[in-house]
Design a protein around this motif. Structure first.
Motif, PDB file in Angstrom:
ATOM      1  N   ASN A 277       4.153  -9.665 -19.462  1.00  0.00           N
ATOM      2  CA  ASN A 277       5.308  -9.892 -18.588  1.00  0.00           C
ATOM      3  C   ASN A 277       4.811 -10.147 -17.171  1.00  0.00           C
ATOM      4  O   ASN A 277       3.716  -9.733 -16.789  1.00  0.00           O
ATOM      5  N   TYR A 278       5.642 -10.821 -16.392  1.00  0.00           N
ATOM      6  CA  TYR A 278       5.328 -10.991 -14.979  1.00  0.00           C
ATOM      7  C   TYR A 278       6.628 -11.032 -14.181  1.00  0.00           C
ATOM      8  O   TYR A 278       7.708 -11.318 -14.702  1.00  0.00           O
ATOM      9  N   LYS A 279       6.508 -10.735 -12.915  1.00  0.00           N
ATOM     10  CA  LYS A 279       7.614 -10.851 -11.962  1.00  0.00           C
ATOM     11  C   LYS A 279       7.069 -11.491 -10.702  1.00  0.00           C
ATOM     12  O   LYS A 279       5.943 -11.226 -10.301  1.00  0.00           O
ATOM     13  N   GLU A 280       7.865 -12.363 -10.087  1.00  0.00           N
ATOM     14  CA  GLU A 280       7.469 -12.999  -8.840  1.00  0.00           C
ATOM     15  C   GLU A 280       8.540 -12.762  -7.780  1.00  0.00           C
ATOM     16  O   GLU A 280       9.723 -13.003  -8.034  1.00  0.00           O
ATOM     17  N   VAL A 281       8.120 -12.287  -6.630  1.00  0.00           N
ATOM     18  CA  VAL A 281       9.024 -12.105  -5.495  1.00  0.00           C
ATOM     19  C   VAL A 281       8.762 -13.258  -4.528  1.00  0.00           C
ATOM     20  O   VAL A 281       7.655 -13.404  -4.007  1.00  0.00           O
ATOM     21  N   ILE A 282       9.785 -14.077  -4.309  1.00  0.00           N
ATOM     22  CA  ILE A 282       9.653 -15.320  -3.546  1.00  0.00           C
ATOM     23  C   ILE A 282      10.389 -15.181  -2.216  1.00  0.00           C
ATOM     24  O   ILE A 282      11.573 -14.821  -2.182  1.00  0.00           O
ATOM     25  N   LYS A 283       9.692 -15.487  -1.120  1.00  0.00           N
ATOM     26  CA  LYS A 283      10.309 -15.468   0.199  1.00  0.00           C
ATOM     27  C   LYS A 283      10.046 -16.798   0.881  1.00  0.00           C
ATOM     28  O   LYS A 283       8.899 -17.252   0.969  1.00  0.00           O
ATOM     29  N   HIS A 284      11.137 -17.422   1.361  1.00  0.00           N
ATOM     30  CA  HIS A 284      11.031 -18.695   2.072  1.00  0.00           C
ATOM     31  C   HIS A 284      12.110 -18.726   3.147  1.00  0.00           C
ATOM     32  O   HIS A 284      13.307 -18.767   2.833  1.00  0.00           O
ATOM     33  N   ASP A 285      11.709 -18.678   4.414  1.00  0.00           N
ATOM     34  CA  ASP A 285      12.656 -18.580   5.516  1.00  0.00           C
ATOM     35  C   ASP A 285      13.600 -17.405   5.249  1.00  0.00           C
ATOM     36  O   ASP A 285      13.145 -16.282   5.073  1.00  0.00           O
ATOM     37  N   ASP A 286      14.910 -17.655   5.155  1.00  0.00           N
ATOM     38  CA  ASP A 286      15.858 -16.563   4.902  1.00  0.00           C
ATOM     39  C   ASP A 286      16.227 -16.443   3.425  1.00  0.00           C
ATOM     40  O   ASP A 286      17.128 -15.697   3.065  1.00  0.00           O
ATOM     41  N   ILE A 287      15.496 -17.157   2.563  1.00  0.00           N
ATOM     42  CA  ILE A 287      15.752 -17.116   1.115  1.00  0.00           C
ATOM     43  C   ILE A 287      14.816 -16.106   0.460  1.00  0.00           C
ATOM     44  O   ILE A 287      13.614 -16.103   0.730  1.00  0.00           O
ATOM     45  N   GLN A 288      15.371 -15.253  -0.392  1.00  0.00           N
ATOM     46  CA  GLN A 288      14.550 -14.377  -1.226  1.00  0.00           C
ATOM     47  C   GLN A 288      15.070 -14.432  -2.649  1.00  0.00           C
ATOM     48  O   GLN A 288      16.252 -14.225  -2.888  1.00  0.00           O
ATOM     49  N   GLN A 289      14.196 -14.722  -3.582  1.00  0.00           N
ATOM     50  CA  GLN A 289      14.532 -14.779  -4.997  1.00  0.00           C
ATOM     51  C   GLN A 289      13.480 -14.030  -5.800  1.00  0.00           C
ATOM     52  O   GLN A 289      12.360 -13.797  -5.343  1.00  0.00           O
ATOM     53  N   VAL A 290      13.864 -13.663  -7.021  1.00  0.00           N
ATOM     54  CA  VAL A 290      12.932 -13.020  -7.944  1.00  0.00           C
ATOM     55  C   VAL A 290      12.933 -13.805  -9.249  1.00  0.00           C
ATOM     56  O   VAL A 290      13.997 -14.160  -9.773  1.00  0.00           O
ATOM     57  N   ALA A 291      11.763 -14.101  -9.758  1.00  0.00           N
ATOM     58  CA  ALA A 291      11.595 -14.760 -11.049  1.00  0.00           C
ATOM     59  C   ALA A 291      10.897 -13.783 -11.990  1.00  0.00           C
ATOM     60  O   ALA A 291      10.242 -12.841 -11.548  1.00  0.00           O
ATOM     61  N   ALA A 292      11.050 -14.000 -13.291  1.00  0.00           N
ATOM     62  CA  ALA A 292      10.419 -13.107 -14.267  1.00  0.00           C
ATOM     63  C   ALA A 292      10.313 -13.823 -15.600  1.00  0.00           C
ATOM     64  O   ALA A 292      11.037 -14.790 -15.869  1.00  0.00           O
ATOM     65  N   GLY A 293       9.409 -13.337 -16.438  1.00  0.00           N
ATOM     66  CA  GLY A 293       9.291 -13.946 -17.753  1.00  0.00           C
ATOM     67  C   GLY A 293       8.153 -13.363 -18.566  1.00  0.00           C
ATOM     68  O   GLY A 293       7.613 -12.292 -18.266  1.00  0.00           O
ATOM     69  N   LEU A 294       7.780 -14.101 -19.590  1.00  0.00           N
ATOM     70  CA  LEU A 294       6.724 -13.721 -20.514  1.00  0.00           C
ATOM     71  C   LEU A 294       5.789 -14.915 -20.679  1.00  0.00           C
ATOM     72  O   LEU A 294       6.244 -16.031 -20.924  1.00  0.00           O
ATOM     73  N   LEU A 295       4.488 -14.678 -20.530  1.00  0.00           N
ATOM     74  CA  LEU A 295       3.491 -15.716 -20.764  1.00  0.00           C
ATOM     75  C   LEU A 295       2.493 -15.219 -21.789  1.00  0.00           C
ATOM     76  O   LEU A 295       2.194 -14.018 -21.856  1.00  0.00           O
TER      77      LEU A 295
END
Length: 320
Positions: A277-295
């Motif tokens: 499993n993995y999780k990614e915390v993404i920050k760009h200017d005032d945007i914050q998102q989280v991605a996740a999945g299975l590789l």
């Protein structure tokens, strides 16, 4: 027969919520966190390019967002428009065989931001134009929804605490006969539901439909193709070399985008394939998102998303 890795959970999931017991199956686990509270959860935010992949290999992509509406596409001939509030019906749907529209005519109460005990009731009128075979149908519906608890989901996408949302549909013009019953397990962290169950009625023992998420990917349309390739490589290196609990940081050339990649638990599938499993915390200017999945590991530094885990007879033999 339903898929074995969900059946154990789903067949007793409602009674388990009442008793607070822990339920598990060969691929996922659901625990009712009785007495647990989470911070209020806002309506999910989607951006162009965001992509959802399901365990059966199907994918949905956000083509645009406008005035709180999300435009989704699954294939060249299948697309729809829906509110970011996923419990509301799709406003417009189109496929090769049919077109439909559903308008919410009245709404009472508000479920968002999610808190245990929040309730809403809404009424809608749905019209369907079916092409093969041809027929036209119009129906009125009433839905009653509530946030009835918190559950921990431990599935192929990872382990997350979720709000459990229950919705019941009442059919016909008198709104007295109980119809479809749905449950969503919504992760505030990922801003998407991880698991959904649909029953034909409140008396049904076996589910009519199950939906399980394999990955939530973010479009990051502001990145160049070169930057996306660089991030792709960083993600694969993190899966290969980063220990659970640690993370690898990727920064764009202009330093406006920072992505922290958190590989987590390792899974060995029936055919010996190693996955994480993995999780990614993404920050760009005032945007914050989280991605996740299975590789899953194909070879050294080559990790790919598995395809169609809905078939237990052929687990992770195909990689995208």
């Amino acid at each position: 027969m339903m898929k074995k890795y969900n059946l154990a959970v789903i067949s007793i999931i409602v009674s388990s919520f009442l008793t607070g017991c822990f339920v598990s199956s060969s691929r996922n686990q659901v625990a009712d966190l009785k007495g647990k509270t989470l911070d209020p959860a806002k309506v999910p935010t989607y951006l162009e390019g965001d992509r959802i992949t399901y365990i059966d290999g199907k994918k949905e992509r956000v083509t645009k967002t406008e005035d709180g509406k999300v435009f989704w596409k699954r294939s060249k001939v299948r697309n729809w428009v829906a509110d970011a509030d996923f419990i509301l019906p799709r406003e417009k749907y189109q496929s090769r065989r049919k077109q439909s529209e559903e308008v919410v005519t009245r709404k009472e109460g508000e479920i968002w931001p999610l808190r245990i005990g929040n309730e809403t009731t809404f009424y809608s009128t749905k019209s369907v134009n079916n092409h093969e075979p041809f027929f036209y149908k119009e129906s009125n519906r009433k839905w009653q929804c509530q946030v009835d608890g918190v559950s921990e989901i431990n599935s192929l996408i990872g382990a997350y605490e979720t709000y459990r949302i229950e919705c019941r549909k009442f059919n016909a013009d008198n709104y007295k006969s109980s119809g479809t019953q749905k449950y969503w397990f919504y992760s505030p962290e990922l801003e998407h539901y991880l698991f959904a169950i649909e029953y034909k009625s409140s008396k049904s023992r076996s589910p009519l439909k199950e939906t399980e998420i394999l990955s939530i990917q973010r479009g990051m349309k502001w990145l160049s193709s070169k930057e996306k390739k660089s991030l792709y490589k960083a993600r694969r290196r993190a899966m290969e070399n980063t220990n659970t609990g640690d993370h690898k940081k990727w920064v764009s050339k202009d330093k406006k985008t920072i992505v922290k990649i958190y590989p987590s638990k390792k899974l060995t599938m029936d055919n010996g394939v190693l996955c994480r499993n993995y999780k990614e915390v993404i920050k760009h200017d005032d945007i914050q998102q989280v991605a996740a999945g299975l590789l899953c590991r194909e070879s050294k530094n080559k990790w790919k998303q598995p395809y169609n885990l809905a078939d237990d007879k052929n687990p992770i033999l195909q990689l995208l």
